[in-house]
Motif scaffolding. Structure first.
Motif, PDB file in Angstrom:
ATOM      1  N   ASN A  40       0.804  -1.111  -0.150  1.00 27.97           N
ATOM      2  CA  ASN A  40       0.052  -0.178  -0.034  1.00 27.97           C
ATOM      3  C   ASN A  40       0.653   1.294   0.029  1.00 27.97           C
ATOM      4  OD1 ASN A  40       0.859  -0.198   2.630  1.00 27.97           O
ATOM      5  ND2 ASN A  40      -0.634   0.978   3.512  1.00 27.97           N
ATOM      6  N   ALA A  67      -1.871   1.651  -8.591  1.00 30.23           N
ATOM      7  CA  ALA A  67      -2.738   0.922  -7.589  1.00 30.23           C
ATOM      8  C   ALA A  67      -3.355  -0.089  -8.474  1.00 30.23           C
ATOM      9  CB  ALA A  67      -3.322   1.623  -6.898  1.00 30.23           C
ATOM     10  N   ILE A  72      -4.202  -3.615  -5.980  1.00 27.78           N
ATOM     11  CA  ILE A  72      -5.019  -3.043  -4.851  1.00 27.78           C
ATOM     12  C   ILE A  72      -6.187  -2.044  -4.900  1.00 27.78           C
ATOM     13  CG2 ILE A  72      -3.114  -3.483  -3.430  1.00 27.78           C
ATOM     14  CD1 ILE A  72      -2.177  -0.476  -3.657  1.00 27.78           C
ATOM     15  N   GLU A  87      -5.431   5.389   2.381  1.00 26.51           N
ATOM     16  CA  GLU A  87      -5.186   3.919   2.352  1.00 26.51           C
ATOM     17  C   GLU A  87      -4.102   3.457   1.542  1.00 26.51           C
ATOM     18  OE1 GLU A  87      -8.986   1.749   1.525  1.00 26.51           O
ATOM     19  OE2 GLU A  87     -10.238   3.495   2.302  1.00 26.51           O
ATOM     20  N   ILE A  88      -3.759   4.377   0.677  1.00 28.38           N
ATOM     21  CA  ILE A  88      -2.664   4.009  -0.071  1.00 28.38           C
ATOM     22  C   ILE A  88      -1.703   5.369   0.276  1.00 28.38           C
ATOM     23  CG2 ILE A  88      -1.675   4.263  -2.462  1.00 28.38           C
ATOM     24  CD1 ILE A  88      -4.339   2.908  -3.421  1.00 28.38           C
TER      25      ILE A  88
END
Length: 402
Positions: A40, A67, A72, A87-88
């Motif tokens: 991540n 991503a 992900i 979240e990333i």
């Protein structure tokens, strides 16, 4: 041995360490395998962003592509939402022994070139594979075509490179040969690419016979660049950690800010707002569409090549001559330490120091691609970035306090 006695003793010591380094390309590993990059976390060029809100659009676009490539996020919109929600995470590549061009970002499963100093194996620098002439991540486009190309590049083509890398390849001799044939090792790298890929192909039993792959290689003059970026950073980092030294060990832009690091203060960024390079647009767009300076490729000029040695590349000197400062040759010589014996009689000096910038009241000149600030058009031109002196002043002030 080069006479560098006029340098500050700490800069002289750091430069002597740089002279001892022997960088080789000795492997391809994923970012996860090489240095444990979390799935991540994405790595971007330049110093850190103040916040997600200040991130340049081309890097945000490339982060979305990465991503989806990484799996992900299911699509580009979901990737964007995950980035906005934290979240990333995005972090500077050079803080993770990595360099990446323009708006390209690095993710955990991407195969990475590994360039190692054989005199100090702990000094290992990584770079992603250059996307060449196809829809490449470095251009900062939010497109599934880029995702598709990333799968081919980091799958089939990465495997091909690994097959041809049957033994370590020393990097400086390739750069020297390329410079003698008109490259500058940054804005112009076709000879470096040819020399490198000739070695790779000679180690593949049946050669490279796939027509699509051959076309990609023959039209992608920048393949060598990412490896030389890693080599430049490896050489610079061989001089890291010398007390009182102002030798520059990181130079980059993130499309918002520009920044440097110096030997005596490892890991500490000194950054300031960046402006766009001055150059020629490839398309009919207004000047305000030019993104401020972006990319870790500025490490090439931090070493002393690229635009700092543009006279070695007559084509580059002609193409960018209208945008070079009047004193560009003299300035480059004043800001760098000394010649490197491995470069023979080539008229170039290596080793940029913050002390020299402070003494001369002028920063280095850097050749950069110009991206569209909106992230819609990708690369829109190329030019010269005259780096501001204030980041060097800040570094020297911090060094005095330290």
């Amino acid at each position: 041995m080069t006479d560098i006695s006029a340098l500050h003793p700490a800069d002289q010591k750091a430069f002597n360490q740089l002279l001892k380094a022997i960088p080789v390309w000795d492997g391809i590993e994923t970012a996860s395998e090489a240095f444990g990059l979390d799935s991540n976390v994405l790595l971007h060029a330049g110093p850190p962003f103040e916040s997600i809100e200040t991130m340049s659009m081309p890097i945000l676009n490339s982060a979305c592509v990465a991503a989806v490539f990484e799996g992900i996020a299911k699509n580009l919109d979901q990737a964007d939402a995950m980035i906005q929600a934290g979240e990333i995470q995005l972090k500077p590549a050079q803080d993770h022994s990595t360099v990446t061009p323009l708006a390209a970002v690095v993710s955990a499963s991407m195969p990475m070139h590994q360039v190692r100093d054989i005199t100090n194996p702990k000094n290992c620098i990584y770079a992603p594979i250059n996307g060449g002439s196809r829809p490449a991540m470095r251009l900062g486009l939010r497109s599934m075509a880029v995702v598709e190309h990333m799968h081919w590049l980091n799958g089939y083509f990465a495997d091909l490179l690994a097959e041809g890398l049957s033994q370590q390849i020393e990097m400086i001799p390739i750069a020297v040969a390329a410079l003698r044939q008109g490259d500058d090792c940054h804005g112009r790298t076709p000879m470096g690419t040819k020399l490198l890929m000739d070695i790779i192909e000679s180690n593949i039993p049946k050669g490279i016979t796939d027509p699509s792959t051959r076309e990609f290689i023959d039209t992608s003059a920048s393949i060598f660049l990412n490896l030389w970026m890693a080599t430049s950073k490896c050489l610079m980092m061989s001089a890291s950690g010398v007390a009182e030294s102002s030798l520059v060990t990181a130079v980059a832009g993130n499309g918002v800010d520009t920044g440097i690091q110096i030997s005596a203060l490892p890991g500490q960024w000194f950054q300031a707002p960046a402006t766009a390079p001055t150059g020629r647009f490839d398309s009919d767009l207004p000047a305000h569409r030019a993104l401020p300076a972006i990319g870790d490729s500025a490490v090439v000029e931090g070493l002393g090549l690229g635009a700092m040695s543009i006279h070695l590349s007559p084509i580059q000197e002609t193409n960018l001559g209208d945008f070079l400062p009047d004193n560009y040759r003299a300035r480059a010589k004043r800001l760098t330490c000394a010649a490197h014996p491995s470069f023979g009689d080539l008229d170039c000096k290596l080793g940029l120091t913050a002390r020299a910038v402070l003494d001369n009241h002028q920063g280095p000149i850097i050749g950069l691609g110009i991206l569209d600030i909106t992230g819609e058009k990708g690369r829109i031109g190329g030019g010269i970035y005259d780096m501001p002196t204030n980041v060097f002043v800040d570094a020297m002030q911090a060094l005095d306090v330290h």
